[in-house]
Scaffold this motif. Structure first.
Motif, PDB file in Angstrom:
ATOM      1  N   ARG A 294       1.473   3.994  -3.453  1.00 36.78           N
ATOM      2  CA  ARG A 294       1.053   5.382  -3.207  1.00 36.78           C
ATOM      3  C   ARG A 294      -0.464   5.538  -3.229  1.00 36.78           C
ATOM      4  O   ARG A 294      -1.021   6.340  -3.966  1.00 36.78           O
ATOM      5  CB  ARG A 294       1.701   6.317  -4.222  1.00 36.78           C
ATOM      6  N   LEU A 295      -1.124   4.762  -2.373  1.00 40.73           N
ATOM      7  CA  LEU A 295      -2.576   4.881  -2.245  1.00 40.73           C
ATOM      8  C   LEU A 295      -2.932   6.273  -1.764  1.00 40.73           C
ATOM      9  O   LEU A 295      -2.356   6.795  -0.817  1.00 40.73           O
ATOM     10  CB  LEU A 295      -3.092   3.842  -1.246  1.00 40.73           C
ATOM     11  N   THR A 296      -3.883   6.900  -2.437  1.00 41.94           N
ATOM     12  CA  THR A 296      -4.333   8.224  -2.025  1.00 41.94           C
ATOM     13  C   THR A 296      -5.813   8.380  -2.294  1.00 41.94           C
ATOM     14  O   THR A 296      -6.319   7.969  -3.332  1.00 41.94           O
ATOM     15  CB  THR A 296      -3.563   9.338  -2.767  1.00 41.94           C
ATOM     16  N   GLY A 297      -6.526   8.923  -1.318  1.00 42.60           N
ATOM     17  CA  GLY A 297      -7.944   9.204  -1.491  1.00 42.60           C
ATOM     18  C   GLY A 297      -8.165  10.694  -1.361  1.00 42.60           C
ATOM     19  O   GLY A 297      -7.739  11.299  -0.382  1.00 42.60           O
TER      20      GLY A 297
ATOM     21  N   CYS B  16      -4.030   5.324  -7.074  1.00 43.02           N
ATOM     22  CA  CYS B  16      -2.835   4.558  -6.747  1.00 43.02           C
ATOM     23  C   CYS B  16      -2.044   4.341  -8.033  1.00 43.02           C
ATOM     24  O   CYS B  16      -2.494   4.709  -9.120  1.00 43.02           O
ATOM     25  CB  CYS B  16      -3.177   3.209  -6.094  1.00 43.02           C
TER      26      CYS B  16
ATOM     27  N   ARG C  33      -7.874  10.776   4.058  1.00 40.80           N
ATOM     28  CA  ARG C  33      -7.425   9.710   4.949  1.00 40.80           C
ATOM     29  C   ARG C  33      -8.547   8.720   5.218  1.00 40.80           C
ATOM     30  O   ARG C  33      -8.311   7.519   5.335  1.00 40.80           O
ATOM     31  CB  ARG C  33      -6.947  10.305   6.283  1.00 40.80           C
TER      32      ARG C  33
ATOM     33  N   LEU D 144     -10.438   6.934  -5.356  1.00 41.34           N
ATOM     34  CA  LEU D 144      -9.145   6.646  -4.755  1.00 41.34           C
ATOM     35  C   LEU D 144      -8.126   6.505  -5.879  1.00 41.34           C
ATOM     36  O   LEU D 144      -8.456   5.990  -6.944  1.00 41.34           O
ATOM     37  CB  LEU D 144      -9.193   5.334  -3.972  1.00 41.34           C
TER      38      LEU D 144
ATOM     39  N   LEU E  61       0.823  -1.206   0.000  1.00 42.34           N
ATOM     40  CA  LEU E  61       0.000   0.000   0.000  1.00 42.34           C
ATOM     41  C   LEU E  61       0.860   1.261   0.000  1.00 42.34           C
ATOM     42  O   LEU E  61       0.512   2.261  -0.634  1.00 42.34           O
ATOM     43  CB  LEU E  61      -0.937  -0.010   1.211  1.00 42.34           C
TER      44      LEU E  61
ATOM     45  N   GLU F 113      -8.811   6.348   2.243  1.00 37.87           N
ATOM     46  CA  GLU F 113      -7.715   5.380   2.247  1.00 37.87           C
ATOM     47  C   GLU F 113      -7.946   4.304   3.303  1.00 37.87           C
ATOM     48  O   GLU F 113      -7.748   3.105   3.052  1.00 37.87           O
ATOM     49  CB  GLU F 113      -6.393   6.104   2.507  1.00 37.87           C
ATOM     50  N   THR F 114      -8.375   4.725   4.492  1.00 31.45           N
ATOM     51  CA  THR F 114      -8.595   3.771   5.579  1.00 31.45           C
ATOM     52  C   THR F 114      -9.749   2.833   5.252  1.00 31.45           C
ATOM     53  O   THR F 114      -9.682   1.626   5.542  1.00 31.45           O
ATOM     54  CB  THR F 114      -8.876   4.519   6.894  1.00 31.45           C
TER      55      THR F 114
END
Length: 323
Positions: free
Chosen positions: A13-16, A132, A181, A130, A9, A184-185
């Motif tokens: 570069r996971l980003t929301g 990535c 955040r 999201l 993860l 992503e969570t």
């Protein structure tokens, strides 16, 4: 296992960054914009885009275009990890209109979207995107289904949904960062829930993490990608002999261990390239290559361009910002 998933993860570069509130009166239907259009806007600064929907209340059906629609229950989250074109609707018989043109995708979010005829809303959703990296290598995307459904009632996801709804409806300082955040969570929790209910017959990266021997092998490769691994050394880490490891890894994960390592090294390198101004030669050493030339050849073979050119192109795209 969890550390290996966290490594993936982080490296992809996971980003929301996007939430929007939808209120709809039946009959209604909405087609998700093509993910490549969302990515092309630079909205998330990401190469790959996934869309998610959180049903607050009311009827809602969803599914990939051309597939049978499935009914969502209030409090349920649905994610399209591979970015498949899909739609959401008030009933499964609704005819899908053309996708939203790229020029209509709002540049700043959250925003409010009203669907259907005038009247009291019959359904409410929170939707979003999201981002990535899919390339050079994202083993997680390949392991997830095209549509990932996760019941939120009675889980920690329910609290994330509540906070997401509140932050989407309110324009409070710090809201954009908090929504990112939360998205992503929620994705991570959804993946963990999916992993927890994988059948014994499942294959792929996530199934490999759950296997006691392959989980140790994958963990070793992810923790120490620069190590001069041999099949024999990796087999010792996994608690197997070489041939059983090779066969089991290939059957479960879909590629041989050394092939997986080569692809994972390129993803780690790509993440390093985008994080700073480290010289390509230094990054080559960090991911296990003795020479910059060997690293350049390996990177170009998988990605299509040399690492320095790839980094310049991604930086130019980032500076261009949302269109």
């Amino acid at each position: 296992m969890s550390d290996t998933l966290s490594e993936v993860l982080h490296a992809v570069r996971l980003t929301g960054a996007v939430f929007y509130l939808v209120e709809a009166s039946a009959p209604w239907i909405a087609v998700a914009p093509p993910p490549q259009d969302i990515a092309a806007t630079g909205l998330l600064g990401a190469e790959h885009v996934m869309e998610f929907h959180l049903l607050i209340d009311g009827p809602c059906w969803t599914g990939a275009l051309g597939e049978k629609l499935e009914r969502l229950e209030p409090g349920e989250v649905v994610i399209f990890p591979r970015g498949d074109p899909h739609h959401v609707a008030s009933d499964p018989q609704q005819q899908a209109p053309p996708p939203v043109p790229e020029t209509e995708i709002p540049p700043r979010l959250p925003f409010y979207l009203r669907l259907g005829p005038e009247g009291a809303p019959s359904s409410r959703l929170v939707c979003g995107f999201l981002g990535c990296d899919a390339r050079p290598f994202n083993p997680l995307l390949e392991a997830l289904p095209c549509m990932l459904r996760v019941p939120a009632a009675g889980t920690v996801l329910a609290e994330f949904i509540r906070l997401g709804v509140e932050e989407t409806a309110a324009a409070r300082p710090g809201g954009e960062a908090l929504r990112a955040r939360l998205a992503e969570t929620m994705f991570i929790e959804a993946v963990r829930a999916y992993l927890g209910r994988l059948p014994e017959s499942a294959h792929g990266f996530l199934a490999g993490l759950r296997d006691p021997h392959l989980g140790r092998a994958l963990g070793a490769l992810h923790r120490r990608p620069a190590h001069p691994w041999t099949l024999e050394a990796l087999a010792r880490e996994a608690g197997l002999s070489r041939t059983p490891l090779q066969e089991r890894f290939t059957a479960m994960v879909g590629m041989a261990p050394m092939q997986y390592l080569a692809r994972w090294r390129m993803q780690v390198a790509a993440s390093r390239l985008l994080r700073g101004e480290d010289k390509v030669a230094a990054i080559a050493v960090e991911v296990g290559y003795e020479s910059e030339a060997a690293f350049n050849r390996a990177f170009k073979r998988l990605v299509g361009v040399p690492p320095a050119a790839w980094r310049r192109a991604r930086e130019q795209r980032r500076l261009a910002g949302p269109r």
